[in-house]
Design a protein around this motif. Structure first.
Motif, mmCIF file in Angstrom:
data_model
loop_
_atom_site.group_PDB
_atom_site.id
_atom_site.type_symbol
_atom_site.label_atom_id
_atom_site.label_comp_id
_atom_site.label_asym_id
_atom_site.label_seq_id
_atom_site.Cartn_x
_atom_site.Cartn_y
_atom_site.Cartn_z
ATOM 1 N N ASP A 5 0.843 -1.203 0.000
ATOM 2 C CA ASP A 5 0.000 0.000 0.000
ATOM 3 C C ASP A 5 0.875 1.249 0.000
ATOM 4 O O ASP A 5 0.531 2.257 -0.607
ATOM 5 C CB ASP A 5 -0.897 0.024 1.253
ATOM 6 C CG ASP A 5 -1.887 -1.128 1.251
ATOM 7 O OD1 ASP A 5 -2.519 -1.348 0.199
ATOM 8 O OD2 ASP A 5 -1.993 -1.824 2.279
ATOM 9 N N LEU A 6 1.997 1.174 0.722
ATOM 10 C CA LEU A 6 2.848 2.360 0.866
ATOM 11 C C LEU A 6 4.317 1.967 0.805
ATOM 12 O O LEU A 6 4.755 1.072 1.544
ATOM 13 C CB LEU A 6 2.564 3.034 2.224
ATOM 14 C CG LEU A 6 3.446 4.222 2.601
ATOM 15 C CD1 LEU A 6 3.240 5.393 1.632
ATOM 16 C CD2 LEU A 6 3.155 4.677 4.037
ATOM 17 N N LEU A 18 6.620 7.242 9.972
ATOM 18 C CA LEU A 18 5.542 7.048 9.003
ATOM 19 C C LEU A 18 5.258 5.552 8.832
ATOM 20 O O LEU A 18 4.095 5.121 8.802
ATOM 21 C CB LEU A 18 5.980 7.681 7.676
ATOM 22 C CG LEU A 18 5.008 7.716 6.517
ATOM 23 C CD1 LEU A 18 3.711 8.389 6.926
ATOM 24 C CD2 LEU A 18 5.648 8.486 5.356
ATOM 25 N N ALA A 19 6.335 4.757 8.750
ATOM 26 C CA ALA A 19 6.172 3.303 8.589
ATOM 27 C C ALA A 19 5.428 2.714 9.785
ATOM 28 O O ALA A 19 4.513 1.897 9.637
ATOM 29 C CB ALA A 19 7.542 2.641 8.436
ATOM 30 N N ASP A 21 3.414 4.240 11.899
ATOM 31 C CA ASP A 21 2.030 4.708 11.944
ATOM 32 C C ASP A 21 1.175 3.998 10.895
ATOM 33 O O ASP A 21 0.085 3.495 11.197
ATOM 34 C CB ASP A 21 2.017 6.224 11.722
ATOM 35 C CG ASP A 21 0.651 6.805 11.996
ATOM 36 O OD1 ASP A 21 -0.142 6.890 11.042
ATOM 37 O OD2 ASP A 21 0.353 7.143 13.152
ATOM 38 N N ALA A 22 1.703 3.933 9.659
ATOM 39 C CA ALA A 22 0.910 3.337 8.570
ATOM 40 C C ALA A 22 0.705 1.840 8.802
ATOM 41 O O ALA A 22 -0.396 1.313 8.592
ATOM 42 C CB ALA A 22 1.606 3.590 7.232
ATOM 43 N N ARG A 25 -1.931 1.097 11.178
ATOM 44 C CA ARG A 25 -3.293 1.279 10.645
ATOM 45 C C ARG A 25 -3.666 0.164 9.678
ATOM 46 O O ARG A 25 -4.656 0.251 8.962
ATOM 47 C CB ARG A 25 -3.391 2.621 9.916
ATOM 48 C CG ARG A 25 -3.303 3.805 10.842
ATOM 49 C CD ARG A 25 -3.074 5.084 10.064
ATOM 50 N NE ARG A 25 -2.606 6.118 10.967
ATOM 51 C CZ ARG A 25 -3.404 6.963 11.600
ATOM 52 N NH1 ARG A 25 -4.693 6.904 11.410
ATOM 53 N NH2 ARG A 25 -2.908 7.862 12.423
ATOM 54 N N LEU A 27 -1.891 -0.909 7.002
ATOM 55 C CA LEU A 27 -1.404 -0.818 5.619
ATOM 56 C C LEU A 27 -0.194 -1.733 5.427
ATOM 57 O O LEU A 27 0.569 -1.973 6.370
ATOM 58 C CB LEU A 27 -1.010 0.626 5.285
ATOM 59 C CG LEU A 27 -2.127 1.665 5.350
ATOM 60 C CD1 LEU A 27 -1.600 3.040 4.962
ATOM 61 C CD2 LEU A 27 -3.281 1.284 4.429
ATOM 62 N N VAL A 29 3.314 -2.029 4.267
ATOM 63 C CA VAL A 29 4.330 -0.971 4.143
ATOM 64 C C VAL A 29 5.704 -1.574 3.874
ATOM 65 O O VAL A 29 6.069 -2.592 4.474
ATOM 66 C CB VAL A 29 4.394 -0.155 5.466
ATOM 67 C CG1 VAL A 29 5.494 0.894 5.400
ATOM 68 C CG2 VAL A 29 3.050 0.492 5.772
ATOM 69 N N ALA A 167 5.513 -3.957 9.013
ATOM 70 C CA ALA A 167 6.231 -3.255 7.938
ATOM 71 C C ALA A 167 7.507 -4.012 7.573
ATOM 72 O O ALA A 167 8.123 -4.653 8.427
ATOM 73 C CB ALA A 167 6.581 -1.837 8.390
#
Ligand SMILES: Cc1cc2nc3c(=O)[nH]c(=O)nc-3n(C[C@H](O)[C@H](O)[C@H](O)COP(=O)(O)OP(=O)(O)OC[C@H]3O[C@@H](n4cnc5c(N)ncnc54)[C@H](O)[C@@H]3O)c2cc1C
Length: 221
Positions: A5-6, A18-19, A21-22, A25, A27, A29, A167
């Motif tokens: 996703d990211l 950012l990794a 946090d994402a 949620r 995602l 990553v 992640a």
């Protein structure tokens, strides 16, 4: 369907946060860091977790209040990493007047619940150990609380938490090209091997490299 996703380029504090946090949620990553985690600006910081006292002079009350609230959160969630420390500002007639320093620290103390940190105090440093270290003769000083952290460990532990949330973190992996079509297609030299991945979204978290990466790596229609 894209592999991730990211995709995040850059493993400094911004990239790993950012990794974390994402991934938290839900995602999918992946993060690519060309060198080592926190090896650039994020390991050359003032190492302070603070409200930034100087911002009060510019009347940035809300900014300081938010930063102090963050400081309290850090103290609560990472007491193994974030340490309280006392700082001393000596008062001198040619610099900021003592009443201004005292008032500023009074506001600093009052802007947030201090999370157990002791409040600021006025010191007579004529015969105080603090005064011994100073070249000029100072009579009065103000002592206040803030926090310090080992910045590199903060980056590495944040990355570790990101991996615990799912992640993928690749060090020694340089993103050399990222083409945007319906998804992002990244070319990465990962420990000497070229690999390609796709991601729905891309974050350029390369700090001082950001403009260079935007100019030479990212290709957008
Ligand atoms: C504890 C702490 C206290 C701080 N205090 C302050 C403060 O008081 N005031 C203030 O202004 N700032 C402060 N900062 C912020 C700090 O000064 C930096 O601005 C911040 O750490 C930069 O982080 P970054 O992730 O954006 O960049 P960096 O840490 O520089 O990370 C960027 C990364 O991108 C990687 N990269 C570049 N190109 C590529 C590529 N093509 N492929 C893969 N990887 C690539 C680099 O190798 C680098 O590791 C603080 C930071 C910390 C951690």
């Amino acid at each position: 369907m894209a592999d991730y996703d990211l995709a995040i380029i850059g493993g400094g504090l911004n990239g790993v946060s950012l990794a974390r946090d994402a991934a938290g949620r839900g995602l999918r990553v992946i993060l690519f860091e060309q060198g080592d985690l926190g090896g650039a600006a994020s390991s050359a910081t003032p190492r302070l977790i603070h409200g930034d006292l100087s911002v009060l002079e510019r009347r940035g009350f809300w900014r300081v209040r938010r930063a102090l609230a963050e400081r309290r959160i850090w103290l609560a969630i990472a007491p193994h990493l974030v340490r309280p420390m006392r700082f001393v500002i000596p008062a001198h007639s040619e610099e900021r007047p003592p009443w201004l320093l005292r008032a500023g620290l009074y506001v600093y103390d009052g802007l947030t619940n201090r999370g157990g940190l002791p409040p600021s105090v006025t010191l007579d440093i004529t015969h105080h150990p603090v005064g011994n270290a100073l070249k000029r003769p100072f009579g009065m000083a103000f002592e206040y609380s803030d926090c310090v952290v080992d910045d590199s460990r903060l980056v590495v532990l944040t990355a570790l938490e990101a991996t615990e949330r799912g992640a993928a973190i690749r060090t020694g992996a340089r993103c050399v090209r990222a083409d945007r079509t319906d998804t992002w297609r990244l070319a990465v030299v990962d420990r000497g091997h070229r690999r390609a991945i796709t991601a729905r979204a891309l974050a350029n978290a390369t700090g001082g490299w950001t403009p260079m990466v935007a100019d030479t790596v990212l290709r957008q229609p």
